[in-house]
Design a protein around this motif. Structure first.
Motif, PDB file in Angstrom:
ATOM      1  N   PRO A  47       8.145 -31.763   0.223  1.00 46.04           N
ATOM      2  CA  PRO A  47       7.584 -33.231  -0.623  1.00 46.04           C
ATOM      3  C   PRO A  47       7.397 -32.890  -2.090  1.00 46.04           C
ATOM      4  CG  PRO A  47       7.032 -33.274   1.573  1.00 46.04           C
ATOM      5  CD  PRO A  47       7.588 -32.005   1.641  1.00 46.04           C
ATOM      6  N   LEU A  48       6.528 -31.743  -2.021  1.00 48.00           N
ATOM      7  CA  LEU A  48       6.010 -31.378  -3.507  1.00 48.00           C
ATOM      8  C   LEU A  48       7.126 -30.840  -4.383  1.00 48.00           C
ATOM      9  CD1 LEU A  48       3.547 -30.344  -5.437  1.00 48.00           C
ATOM     10  CD2 LEU A  48       3.791 -28.276  -4.215  1.00 48.00           C
ATOM     11  N   TYR A  49       8.203 -30.118  -3.736  1.00 47.28           N
ATOM     12  CA  TYR A  49       9.108 -29.909  -4.513  1.00 47.28           C
ATOM     13  C   TYR A  49      10.178 -31.024  -5.014  1.00 47.28           C
ATOM     14  CZ  TYR A  49       8.189 -25.063  -3.236  1.00 47.28           C
ATOM     15  OH  TYR A  49       7.374 -23.855  -2.636  1.00 47.28           O
ATOM     16  N   ALA A  50      10.269 -31.764  -4.019  1.00 49.25           N
ATOM     17  CA  ALA A  50      11.120 -33.128  -4.356  1.00 49.25           C
ATOM     18  C   ALA A  50      10.576 -34.074  -5.522  1.00 49.25           C
ATOM     19  CB  ALA A  50      11.284 -33.992  -3.245  1.00 49.25           C
ATOM     20  N   LYS A  51       9.070 -34.188  -5.339  1.00 49.73           N
ATOM     21  CA  LYS A  51       8.293 -34.814  -6.335  1.00 49.73           C
ATOM     22  C   LYS A  51       8.432 -34.392  -7.873  1.00 49.73           C
ATOM     23  CE  LYS A  51       3.738 -34.510  -6.883  1.00 49.73           C
ATOM     24  NZ  LYS A  51       2.267 -34.355  -6.951  1.00 49.73           N
ATOM     25  N   ASN A  52       8.449 -32.970  -7.829  1.00 53.87           N
ATOM     26  CA  ASN A  52       8.713 -32.579  -9.026  1.00 53.87           C
ATOM     27  C   ASN A  52      10.096 -31.954  -9.506  1.00 53.87           C
ATOM     28  OD1 ASN A  52       6.052 -31.631 -10.159  1.00 53.87           O
ATOM     29  ND2 ASN A  52       5.759 -31.510  -8.069  1.00 53.87           N
ATOM     30  N   GLY A  53      10.901 -32.749  -8.736  1.00 55.30           N
ATOM     31  CA  GLY A  53      12.667 -32.513  -9.303  1.00 55.30           C
ATOM     32  C   GLY A  53      13.253 -31.323  -8.889  1.00 55.30           C
ATOM     33  N   ILE A  54      12.839 -30.420  -8.121  1.00 57.32           N
ATOM     34  CA  ILE A  54      13.544 -29.187  -7.948  1.00 57.32           C
ATOM     35  C   ILE A  54      14.797 -29.549  -7.379  1.00 57.32           C
ATOM     36  CG2 ILE A  54      13.451 -27.066  -6.641  1.00 57.32           C
ATOM     37  CD1 ILE A  54      11.367 -27.319  -8.784  1.00 57.32           C
ATOM     38  N   PRO A  55      15.910 -29.116  -7.837  1.00 52.71           N
ATOM     39  CA  PRO A  55      17.271 -29.616  -7.303  1.00 52.71           C
ATOM     40  C   PRO A  55      17.542 -29.264  -5.954  1.00 52.71           C
ATOM     41  CG  PRO A  55      17.579 -27.984  -8.829  1.00 52.71           C
ATOM     42  CD  PRO A  55      16.223 -28.352  -8.829  1.00 52.71           C
ATOM     43  N   GLU A  56      17.157 -28.253  -5.502  1.00 50.62           N
ATOM     44  CA  GLU A  56      17.646 -27.884  -4.024  1.00 50.62           C
ATOM     45  C   GLU A  56      16.513 -26.848  -3.497  1.00 50.62           C
ATOM     46  OE1 GLU A  56      21.382 -25.847  -2.083  1.00 50.62           O
ATOM     47  OE2 GLU A  56      21.312 -25.616  -4.432  1.00 50.62           O
ATOM     48  N   VAL A  57      16.191 -27.247  -2.201  1.00 45.10           N
ATOM     49  CA  VAL A  57      15.291 -26.573  -1.339  1.00 45.10           C
ATOM     50  C   VAL A  57      16.115 -25.852  -0.098  1.00 45.10           C
ATOM     51  CG1 VAL A  57      13.092 -26.502  -0.171  1.00 45.10           C
ATOM     52  CG2 VAL A  57      13.207 -27.478  -2.387  1.00 45.10           C
ATOM     53  N   TRP A  58      16.002 -24.738   0.207  1.00 44.77           N
ATOM     54  CA  TRP A  58      16.247 -24.194   1.659  1.00 44.77           C
ATOM     55  C   TRP A  58      15.188 -24.142   2.391  1.00 44.77           C
ATOM     56  CZ3 TRP A  58      20.902 -20.033   0.219  1.00 44.77           C
ATOM     57  CH2 TRP A  58      21.916 -20.786  -0.186  1.00 44.77           C
ATOM     58  N   LEU A  59      15.159 -24.193   3.858  1.00 43.00           N
ATOM     59  CA  LEU A  59      14.123 -23.819   4.554  1.00 43.00           C
ATOM     60  C   LEU A  59      14.653 -23.153   5.669  1.00 43.00           C
ATOM     61  CD1 LEU A  59      11.060 -24.317   5.479  1.00 43.00           C
ATOM     62  CD2 LEU A  59      11.702 -26.465   6.999  1.00 43.00           C
ATOM     63  N   LEU A  60      14.470 -21.835   5.691  1.00 44.33           N
ATOM     64  CA  LEU A  60      14.954 -20.933   6.785  1.00 44.33           C
ATOM     65  C   LEU A  60      13.850 -20.940   7.890  1.00 44.33           C
ATOM     66  CD1 LEU A  60      17.279 -18.779   7.404  1.00 44.33           C
ATOM     67  CD2 LEU A  60      15.742 -17.053   6.335  1.00 44.33           C
ATOM     68  N   ASP A  61      14.505 -21.495   8.886  1.00 42.94           N
ATOM     69  CA  ASP A  61      13.673 -21.795   9.969  1.00 42.94           C
ATOM     70  C   ASP A  61      14.200 -20.582  11.043  1.00 42.94           C
ATOM     71  OD1 ASP A  61      12.736 -22.428  12.595  1.00 42.94           O
ATOM     72  OD2 ASP A  61      13.507 -24.486  12.353  1.00 42.94           O
ATOM     73  N   ILE A  62      13.023 -19.566  11.016  1.00 46.68           N
ATOM     74  CA  ILE A  62      13.463 -18.371  11.693  1.00 46.68           C
ATOM     75  C   ILE A  62      13.451 -18.629  13.124  1.00 46.68           C
ATOM     76  CG2 ILE A  62      12.370 -16.031  12.371  1.00 46.68           C
ATOM     77  CD1 ILE A  62      11.381 -16.001   9.633  1.00 46.68           C
TER      78      ILE A  62
END
Length: 190
Positions: free
Chosen positions: A129-144
């Motif tokens: 949510p912090l990245y979305a709030k700051n307009g980061i265009p894309e986030v990947w979450l690698l769930d090990i």
């Protein structure tokens, strides 16, 4: 913590104050902390599987993006006056100085990757949510643990509109389409 103490206002540290703490020795260079919403948050220790995935992705992305983007691992990104997270991996707009003169800001970020084993809930509920709030265009979450890659794109009003989850196939960042990652190589058969 008592209920009355929880209601008291807290001091939010600015990025400038946070940097000053490090300059005067209140925070050591090897401290594993990041600044989130003005609070200094201790980061979890990095296990070998987490480190291995981080090294693998850094290597793959650097190979594909040499001379096109900066690939950085576990370095700060300034996201506003009160936030300086240290994502596991960040793809940054190319700069000839490799960000020697200043840490990257939100507008410099092409992709952030968080690698999660013990930090899955924190990464999902706080950092994304912090990245979305700051307009980061894309986030990947690698769930090990679940052997999957969660992809979040198109931040609008602090929320990613497009969400996808993959366990197989190939994926490339939307702003770096040459950097194709084969998920079979990230999650080889046990």
């Amino acid at each position: 913590m008592t209920e009355a103490l929880a209601l008291r206002p807290r001091h939010r540290w600015t990025v400038a104050e946070y940097h000053r703490m490090a300059e005067v020795g209140l925070l050591h260079e090897d401290s594993r902390v990041e600044l989130i919403d003005g609070e200094i948050i201790e980061m979890a220790p990095i296990g070998s599987e987490h480190a291995g995935h981080n090294n693998h992705l850094l290597s793959l992305l650097a190979y594909h993006l040499h001379g096109k983007a900066i690939v950085t691992g576990q370095n700060p990104v300034i996201l506003g006056g009160y936030e300086e997270p240290q994502p596991d991996i960040a793809l940054l707009r190319w700069r000839n100085d490799y960000y020697r003169t200043a840490h990257p800001h939100a507008e410099d970020v092409l992709l952030i990757i968080e690698i999660s084993d013990s930090t899955l809930r924190y990464d999902r509920d706080v950092k994304i949510p912090l990245y979305a709030k700051n307009g980061i265009p894309e986030v990947w979450l690698l769930d090990i643990q679940n052997r999957q890659l969660e992809i979040q794109r198109e931040p609008i009003n602090g929320v990613y509109r497009q969400r996808d989850c993959r366990r197989a196939g190939q994926i490339a960042p939307i702003l770096c389409p040459d950097a194709v990652i084969d998920l079979a190589k990230l999650f080889p058969n046990p």
